[in-house]
Each structure stands twice: as C-alpha cells, then as structure tokens.
Design a protein around this motif. Structure first.
Motif, PDB file in Angstrom:
ATOM      1  N   LYS A  90       0.847  -1.197   0.000  1.00  0.00           N
ATOM      2  CA  LYS A  90       0.000   0.000   0.000  1.00  0.00           C
ATOM      3  C   LYS A  90       0.883   1.249   0.000  1.00  0.00           C
ATOM      4  O   LYS A  90       1.972   1.260   0.558  1.00  0.00           O
ATOM      5  CB  LYS A  90      -0.882   0.033   1.246  1.00  0.00           C
ATOM      6  N   LEU A 109      -0.163   6.999   1.652  1.00  0.00           N
ATOM      7  CA  LEU A 109      -1.505   7.575   1.755  1.00  0.00           C
ATOM      8  C   LEU A 109      -2.533   6.501   2.102  1.00  0.00           C
ATOM      9  O   LEU A 109      -3.374   6.694   2.984  1.00  0.00           O
ATOM     10  CB  LEU A 109      -1.886   8.284   0.452  1.00  0.00           C
ATOM     11  N   GLN A 110      -2.486   5.369   1.427  1.00  0.00           N
ATOM     12  CA  GLN A 110      -3.429   4.280   1.707  1.00  0.00           C
ATOM     13  C   GLN A 110      -3.262   3.759   3.131  1.00  0.00           C
ATOM     14  O   GLN A 110      -4.249   3.452   3.806  1.00  0.00           O
ATOM     15  CB  GLN A 110      -3.241   3.150   0.699  1.00  0.00           C
ATOM     16  N   HIS A 139      -2.210   5.449   5.743  1.00  0.00           N
ATOM     17  CA  HIS A 139      -2.769   6.438   6.660  1.00  0.00           C
ATOM     18  C   HIS A 139      -4.297   6.431   6.604  1.00  0.00           C
ATOM     19  O   HIS A 139      -4.957   6.572   7.637  1.00  0.00           O
ATOM     20  CB  HIS A 139      -2.218   7.828   6.355  1.00  0.00           C
ATOM     21  N   GLN A 140      -4.857   6.234   5.419  1.00  0.00           N
ATOM     22  CA  GLN A 140      -6.310   6.144   5.293  1.00  0.00           C
ATOM     23  C   GLN A 140      -6.851   4.951   6.078  1.00  0.00           C
ATOM     24  O   GLN A 140      -7.922   5.028   6.684  1.00  0.00           O
ATOM     25  CB  GLN A 140      -6.716   6.042   3.820  1.00  0.00           C
ATOM     26  N   TYR A 164      -6.896   6.087   9.694  1.00  0.00           N
ATOM     27  CA  TYR A 164      -7.999   7.019   9.920  1.00  0.00           C
ATOM     28  C   TYR A 164      -9.343   6.286   9.936  1.00  0.00           C
ATOM     29  O   TYR A 164     -10.212   6.596  10.756  1.00  0.00           O
ATOM     30  CB  TYR A 164      -8.021   8.124   8.863  1.00  0.00           C
ATOM     31  N   ALA A 165      -9.516   5.311   9.060  1.00  0.00           N
ATOM     32  CA  ALA A 165     -10.757   4.515   9.053  1.00  0.00           C
ATOM     33  C   ALA A 165     -10.904   3.758  10.371  1.00  0.00           C
ATOM     34  O   ALA A 165     -12.008   3.656  10.920  1.00  0.00           O
ATOM     35  CB  ALA A 165     -10.764   3.557   7.867  1.00  0.00           C
TER      36      ALA A 165
END
Length: 79
Positions: A45, A48-49, A51-52, A55-56
């Motif tokens: 990943k 950015l992915q 970290h997303q 966050y999710a």
C-alpha cells in the motif's frame, strides 16, 4: 473530552489485529498524539493508503475528540 492513548490503540488494533502500535502524547493534553503503527496489512500500500486505513480505524474520531495525530506507518521487517 480528549481521547486517551489506550482508546486510540484499541481502535487501531481492532481494525488491524496484527499491528504493533506505539502511542505518544506529544503535549500532555490528550489532544496531540504521535503514533507508530507497524502492520503486515500495509504491505503493498502507498503511504496515503496506509494512513487512510488508520484514519478509518479511528471511526470518525480524527478531527473531533482526537485533534491531532502524527502518523508513522510501516510494514514489518524481517530479522
């Protein structure tokens, strides 16, 4: 009311059970944290992915009760 470090860790480990999570309260105020998360789930990943995904895992608390979280994500390294 601010989030405590154990709540943040619990949310992340619930979403990423294999993760090693280290949380640091940067200001001592329960609002500004740094987190280092190492998980096999991040392999392949982009940053950015990754970290997303974190966050999710925080289920909408980022930007609300959790004001600031500096993230450092990584995949496990072999010994």
């Amino acid at each position: 009311m601010p989030m405590n470090a154990s709540d943040i860790e619990h949310l992340i480990k619930t979403a990423l059970p294999d993760a090693t999570v280290v949380i640091e309260d940067l200001a001592g105020d329960g609002d500004h944290y740094a987190a280092r998360i190492v998980s096999e789930s991040f392999r392949g990943k982009s940053r950015l992915q990754q970290h997303q995904m974190v966050y999710a895992a925080l289920q909408g608390n980022m930007g609300g009760v959790l004001h600031a979280l500096a993230l450092q994500t990584a995949v496990p390294t072999g010994d």
